[in-house]
Enzyme design. Sequence first.
Site, PDB file in Angstrom:
ATOM      1  N   GLY A  66       0.809  -1.216   0.000  1.00 24.60           N
ATOM      2  CA  GLY A  66       0.000   0.000   0.000  1.00 24.60           C
ATOM      3  C   GLY A  66       0.843   1.268   0.000  1.00 24.60           C
ATOM      4  CG  ASN A 146      -5.842   3.859   8.407  1.00 26.56           C
ATOM      5  OD1 ASN A 146      -6.172   4.828   7.729  1.00 26.56           O
ATOM      6  ND2 ASN A 146      -4.842   3.922   9.258  1.00 26.56           N
ATOM      7  CB  SER A 194      -1.813  -3.477   1.052  1.00 23.17           C
ATOM      8  OG  SER A 194      -0.800  -4.163   1.731  1.00 23.17           O
ATOM      9  CB  CYS A 320       4.394   5.564  22.468  1.00 22.08           C
ATOM     10  SG  CYS A 320       5.496   6.212  23.708  1.00 22.08           S
TER      11      CYS A 320
HETATM   12  N1  PLP Z   1      -3.090   2.900   3.445  1.00 17.80           N
HETATM   13  C1  PLP Z   1      -3.908   2.501   4.438  1.00 17.80           C
HETATM   14  C2  PLP Z   1      -5.274   3.082   4.546  1.00 17.80           C
HETATM   15  C3  PLP Z   1      -3.471   1.559   5.381  1.00 17.80           C
HETATM   16  O1  PLP Z   1      -4.280   1.171   6.362  1.00 17.80           O
HETATM   17  C4  PLP Z   1      -2.154   1.032   5.244  1.00 17.80           C
HETATM   18  C5  PLP Z   1      -1.618   0.062   6.223  1.00 17.80           C
HETATM   19  O2  PLP Z   1      -1.788   0.193   7.417  1.00 17.80           O
HETATM   20  C6  PLP Z   1      -1.360   1.472   4.173  1.00 17.80           C
HETATM   21  C7  PLP Z   1      -1.856   2.399   3.303  1.00 17.80           C
HETATM   22  C8  PLP Z   1       0.023   0.932   3.969  1.00 17.80           C
HETATM   23  O3  PLP Z   1      -0.008  -0.351   3.434  1.00 17.80           O
HETATM   24  P1  PLP Z   1       1.283  -1.326   3.475  1.00 17.80           P
HETATM   25  O4  PLP Z   1       1.345  -1.848   4.877  1.00 17.80           O
HETATM   26  O5  PLP Z   1       0.971  -2.416   2.496  1.00 17.80           O
HETATM   27  O6  PLP Z   1       2.444  -0.516   3.081  1.00 17.80           O
END
Ligand code: PLP
Length: 387
Positions: A66, A146, A194, A320
């Site tokens: 991602g 997220n 991802s 943190c």
């Molecule tokens: N974008 C969002 C919304 C995510 O939740 C995350 C991972 O936590 C990422 C991007 C990054 O993905 P990756 O862990 O595959 O680099």
Amino acid sequence: MDHAATTPMDERVWQVMAPYLREHYGNPATMYGPGRKASEAVERARGQLADLLGARPEEIYFTSGGTESDNWAIKGIAHAWEKKGRHLITTKIEHHAVLESCHFLEKRGWEVTVLPVDGDGLVDPEDVRRALRDDTVLVSVMHANNEIGTVEPIAEIGRILRERGVPFHTDAVQTVGKVPVAVDQLNVDLLSLSAHKFYGPKGVGALYVRRGVRLEPLLHGGGQERGRRASTHNVPGIVGLGAAAELAAGEMGAEEVELRRLAWLLWEGLRERIEGIRLNGHPEKRLPGNVNVCVQGAEGEAMLLCLDNNGVCVSSGSACTTGSLEPSHVLLAIGVSAEVAHGSLRFTLGKESTVEQVEHVLAVLPGIVARLREMNPLYARREGKGV
Ligand code: PLP
């Protein structure tokens, strides 16, 4: 209970990808038998992922995850469209992979408009329309957040941008494989995903790029991925991503129903048992397994550690870093005060979560909160319990 951080790999995914770690180790760029076998496996995975997204296989580009997809979409569009303009639009609640990519460009002369969200975490499509300028070259709005799970009105924003001919990127890392994601219905031009967020392996993802969209490469080198993303393919990872996509296409509908039921049980149970708890994010337009709460008078990381002692893994909204507890930028953006944001917990359920696990949380968390509140002089004083 932290599936938004990562998910366990599905046994069936592992079975399919394992032979590509040793037995079928060929480089897909080579022309002899083992290379061709690897190349066929990569193309099969491309088809599986394209099917899940309603895309054409040639619009799928495999990446390392991602973060790379987000970086590539933003920097790649910015550089390819530099002559037209240097203005980008994004939102306050994006993942840092998007925010920091924008920040990187800002330091190099691009202008970035960062849109606010409402108290539920929703972006107003009219805000996007108002922020557009003649020199706007990209809008990036995440599909679902997220942390708080709010699902954004991507299709509506996409319609506005299509009328204006402005490229539209969405970070769909939290939605692909969990809820239906169809690139044509969403009206997006670029989409990040991802594998490890939907029961596939870590370190592999993809960027969907609509046919005809100009994009500079992020990685220069060999001619892989039609000359747009250099580096030898992560064949086992890509095979795993394809398998996870195919499984999700067949199973996510039933999983979504069960996840919503479990998340509802968890939230209702917490609400009944803990006074001074609030749910963050939109009440309905949210990811199926997400329950993000703020608990008054109890510190998030303390709750997290106590839950960990009871075998429960969750996230808290304060990270943190460098010794100071930074409240989550997402919670601050929806209007939660820094003090309340410190008492946040994120539960994200997954396909192997059970009612028993939810009941275990409901059995242990109220006692943890009560003990932490007793130790919190500010909370005890406010509640008239005297310190
Ligand atoms: N974008 C969002 C919304 C995510 O939740 C995350 C991972 O936590 C990422 C991007 C990054 O993905 P990756 O862990 O595959 O680099």
